[in-house]
Design a protein around this motif. Structure first.
Motif, PDB file in Angstrom:
ATOM      1  N   PRO A 103       0.744  -1.198   0.012  1.00 39.70           N
ATOM      2  CA  PRO A 103       0.108   0.125  -0.126  1.00 39.70           C
ATOM      3  C   PRO A 103       0.823   1.268  -0.056  1.00 39.70           C
ATOM      4  O   PRO A 103       0.177   2.265  -0.597  1.00 39.70           O
ATOM      5  N   GLU A 105       3.796   1.461  -1.412  1.00 42.21           N
ATOM      6  CA  GLU A 105       4.636   1.408  -2.584  1.00 42.21           C
ATOM      7  C   GLU A 105       3.717   2.217  -3.752  1.00 42.21           C
ATOM      8  O   GLU A 105       4.141   2.994  -4.499  1.00 42.21           O
ATOM      9  N   VAL A 106       2.102   1.820  -3.717  1.00 36.68           N
ATOM     10  CA  VAL A 106       1.392   2.397  -4.568  1.00 36.68           C
ATOM     11  C   VAL A 106       1.159   3.672  -4.433  1.00 36.68           C
ATOM     12  O   VAL A 106       0.704   4.583  -5.392  1.00 36.68           O
ATOM     13  N   MET A 107       1.301   4.291  -3.210  1.00 32.99           N
ATOM     14  CA  MET A 107       1.171   5.616  -2.751  1.00 32.99           C
ATOM     15  C   MET A 107       2.598   6.466  -3.072  1.00 32.99           C
ATOM     16  O   MET A 107       2.672   7.751  -3.013  1.00 32.99           O
ATOM     17  N   GLY A 108       3.822   5.751  -3.418  1.00 30.46           N
ATOM     18  CA  GLY A 108       4.790   6.243  -3.699  1.00 30.46           C
ATOM     19  C   GLY A 108       5.619   6.889  -2.541  1.00 30.46           C
ATOM     20  O   GLY A 108       6.194   8.023  -2.605  1.00 30.46           O
ATOM     21  N   ALA A 109       5.299   6.259  -1.352  1.00 27.39           N
ATOM     22  CA  ALA A 109       6.066   6.419   0.048  1.00 27.39           C
ATOM     23  C   ALA A 109       7.639   6.378  -0.335  1.00 27.39           C
ATOM     24  O   ALA A 109       8.108   5.538  -1.156  1.00 27.39           O
ATOM     25  N   SER A 110       8.570   7.212   0.307  1.00 20.94           N
ATOM     26  CA  SER A 110       9.939   6.965   0.315  1.00 20.94           C
ATOM     27  C   SER A 110      10.422   5.809   1.065  1.00 20.94           C
ATOM     28  O   SER A 110       9.691   5.248   1.803  1.00 20.94           O
ATOM     29  N   PRO A 111      11.364   5.172   0.525  1.00 18.14           N
ATOM     30  CA  PRO A 111      12.071   3.946   1.247  1.00 18.14           C
ATOM     31  C   PRO A 111      12.272   4.091   2.749  1.00 18.14           C
ATOM     32  O   PRO A 111      12.022   3.020   3.637  1.00 18.14           O
ATOM     33  N   ARG A 112      12.761   5.277   3.179  1.00 16.91           N
ATOM     34  CA  ARG A 112      12.773   5.301   4.558  1.00 16.91           C
ATOM     35  C   ARG A 112      11.627   5.530   5.429  1.00 16.91           C
ATOM     36  O   ARG A 112      11.407   4.572   6.473  1.00 16.91           O
TER      37      ARG A 112
ATOM     38  N   SER B  28      11.279   9.535  -4.609  1.00 13.55           N
ATOM     39  CA  SER B  28      10.864   8.247  -4.593  1.00 13.55           C
ATOM     40  C   SER B  28      10.186   7.794  -5.676  1.00 13.55           C
ATOM     41  O   SER B  28      10.070   6.583  -6.138  1.00 13.55           O
ATOM     42  N   VAL B 238      -5.112  -2.310  -3.035  1.00 17.63           N
ATOM     43  CA  VAL B 238      -4.495  -1.497  -1.929  1.00 17.63           C
ATOM     44  C   VAL B 238      -4.504  -0.042  -2.640  1.00 17.63           C
ATOM     45  O   VAL B 238      -3.794   0.830  -1.942  1.00 17.63           O
ATOM     46  N   PHE B 244       0.192   3.104 -12.187  1.00 16.60           N
ATOM     47  CA  PHE B 244       0.990   1.953 -11.289  1.00 16.60           C
ATOM     48  C   PHE B 244       1.230   0.852 -11.897  1.00 16.60           C
ATOM     49  O   PHE B 244       2.037   0.206 -11.969  1.00 16.60           O
TER      50      PHE B 244
END
Ligand SMILES: Nc1ncnc2c1ncn2[C@@H]1O[C@H](COP(=O)(O)OP(=O)(O)OP(=O)(O)O)[C@@H](O)[C@H]1O
Ligand SMILES: [Mg+2]
Lengths: 230, 335
Positions: A103, A105-112, B28, B238, B244
């Motif tokens: 979830p 990843e699909v939002m484009g959250a930073s790896p940290r 990111s 999700v 994407f």
């Protein structure tokens, strides 16, 4: 948080899965959804997820009327709703960590950010040490908890569960229900579809009961008002 | 409802944090793109045989029209070379004396576009005609020599294009005492028309093969979509947007294109090398400077880019047809 106004769902033929369902759920409320097999529980949850559209009536989530939602907006609604299914839908080609991270990843959250939040979610379900394992190596209950971690990793205001304790032993089921209780305490609206009457009775929460698509109990609710109908 | 305030407060919070979150977001985003690109490439490597087969099919389909185009360009180069033999013949008016013809000849020779001028005076012309035509007796009956002085003009290297020759013709025609100018270009135009026709046929073939490439890649990507069905459904569940979910497959298409382009280049180079010996010998027999040129660096780059675009397009077709209507409703279970 969630509101159904005279919702009817008819599948392609003249088969009606839901008939004029009315109810509302407050923020932080935890409720059970029950009824015989084929009563329309899954259908109701799918309407909230915009996996299906109602034939009549309005489904409102977070103040937004979903009926008129354009297709391209659907993903953004789903990011505010965590879901857990009985067949947890984990992917076996990646680690537990990567499953829970989806979830984000699909939002484009930073790896940290991702690392921090995934570990927090895994910690909450008690699986922090198993983040590097493949879900296939986990027991059924552990897999179910990974599914829950994935559902709550981005802190959604709504959490839906369809038979989350379907084939778990009573102790594990109680554990998972406690977890849901904790989420509702921090303000998450939780709706759990289940057959498990014993569990429902034990929890003593509001219960919505469907019978052949009609809401027979628990619907006397908060539409327009503030009182939560436990 | 509670979510209303929540929604409104979100953009405000984002704005307060100013620059750095935006940069982080962009970072990111690019990290994600790189990750997806790498992952798609790795998936192709993991199935080397299947990937190689697709690459080869694509390579052949791309190499064929490119080879024909190269051949055509070489042919056009040859016809441009043959233009050097284009001779401009100027007939001087009958009543112009030889001295005046000499002056004209020198004047023309002085022009920048002219390599050389040969003056054939009328007597010389008549005797040559007599010798070559076999009409000696008939010619004896003529009182006057019917032939004019003639100037045989060979254009300079730079003026051997069609327009160059035309300009020269206009210049000579405009001179005092010149009756008529003739250029022997007929056979050249015929050759040009033929290469034009050939060029069209090759382009038509190229378009058909490009369409075939798009379909082949589309079908391959469709299989890849099917094999990753669960992942797609979970991503949609999700809150993954269409773009994407599409991204890995579009990259897959582009990588297929890259491989196909490289295979095409290798095939072209191989066949060039294989053909170069016989072509040299043949060209030597005809004393022609014909040579089959391979692709230059920019041509090779263009081929690779076109191949990648075709692969991407094929993936796009597959994604449009098979991915967008995939809905997680089916896996939600409880049915
Ligand atoms: N996609 C569909 N197309 C047609 N009919 C459907 C579809 N999904 C559900 N139904 C029908 O709608 C009715 C309600 O189904 P639903 O899955 O909501 O039941 P349920 O309460 O979740 O049952 P269970 O407890 O067995 O999971 C059923 O009679 C089912 O056959
Ligand atoms: Mg169900």
């Amino acid at each position: 948080m969630i509101e159904f106004r005279q919702v009817t769902k008819r599948y392609d033929s003249d088969h009606t899965a839901l008939r004029q369902v009315n109810f509302g759920l407050e923020r932080g409320e935890l409720a059970f959804l029950t009824g015989h097999s084929g009563a329309g529980k899954s259908t109701l949850l799918k309407l909230i997820m915009v996996m299906e559209r109602p034939s009549a009536g309005e489904v409102v989530v977070g103040g937004q009327v979903l009926n008129r939602l354009p297709r391209r907006q659907i993903p953004y609604i789903r990011r505010h709703i965590g879901v857990v299914f009985q067949n947890h839908q984990l992917l076996f080609d990646r680690t537990v960590f990567d499953n829970v991270a989806m979830p984000l990843e699909v939002m484009g959250a930073s790896p940290r950010d991702t690392g921090r939040r995934v570990r927090a979610a895994l910690d909450k379900v008690g699986l922090l040490q198993k983040e590097k394992m493949n879900p296939m190596q986990l027991s059924g209950g552990e897999q179910q908890r990974v599914g829950i971690a994935r559902a709550v990793v981005n802190k959604p205001p709504v959490l839906l569960a369809d038979e989350p304790t379907g084939n778990l032993d009573p102790a594990l089921s109680a554990d998972i229900m406690n977890l849901f209780g904790q989420f509702s305490q921090v303000g998450v609206t939780v709706l759990i579809a289940t057959h498990d009457i014993a569990l429902i009775n034990e929890m003593g929460r509001r219960t919505l009961k469907l019978d052949h698509g009609r809401l027979v109990t628990g619907g006397t609710s908060v539409i327009g008002g503030g009182a939560s109908g436990r | 409802m509670a979510a209303d305030t929540r929604k409104k407060s979100q953009p405000a919070r984002g704005a307060n944090k100013a620059r750095s979150p935006w940069r982080e977001q962009a970072e990111s985003y690019f990290t994600h793109h790189r990750k997806v690109a790498e992952d798609s490439a790795r998936r192709l490597w993991r199935n080397p045989v299947a990937s190689l087969m697709t690459w080869t099919v694509m390579g052949v389909a791309l190499a064929l029209p490119v080879a024909l185009l190269l051949l055509l360009t070489s042919l056009q180069g040859v016809s441009a070379g043959w233009e050097s033999s284009a001779r401009v013949t100027a007939y001087i008016e009958l009543d112009v004396p030889l001295e005046r013809a000499r002056v004209l000849s020198n004047e023309i020779a002085g022009d920048g576009r002219v390599a050389s001028v040969e003056l054939v005076d009328r007597d010389q012309a008549l005797s040559e005609f007599r010798a070559s035509s076999g009409l000696e007796d008939a010619l004896d009956y003529l009182e006057d020599n019917p032939l004019p002085h003639t100037l045989l003009i060979t254009p300079e290297e730079g003026a051997r294009s069609t327009e160059g020759v035309e300009g020269l013709v206009r210049f000579v025609e405009g001179m005092e005492g010149v009756e008529r100018v003739q250029v022997d270009l007929g056979w050249l135009q015929r050759l040009n028309a033929m290469t034009d026709l050939l060029a069209r046929a090759v382009w038509a073939l190229a378009i058909l093969l490009a369409a075939a490439v798009v379909l082949v890649i589309g079908n391959t990507v469709r299989l890849s979509i099917e094999s990753r069905r669960d992942e797609i459904l979970v991503a949609k569940l999700v809150g993954g947007t269409d773009s994407f979910v599409r991204r890995p497959f579009l990259y897959t298409g582009a990588w297929f294109g890259l491989g196909g382009g490289i295979v095409a280049l290798i095939l072209l180079q191989l066949s060039l090398w294989w053909l170069s010996g016989p072509i040299e010998r043949l060209a030597g027999l005809y004393r022609s400077d014909f040579s089959l040129d391979g692709l230059q660096f920019d041509g090779a780059l263009a081929l690779i880019i076109v191949a990648m675009l075709l692969g991407w397009l094929g993936a796009w077709v597959a994604v449009k047809r098979h991915l967008d209507d995939m809905e997680p409703g089916d896996i939600a279970g409880g049915r």
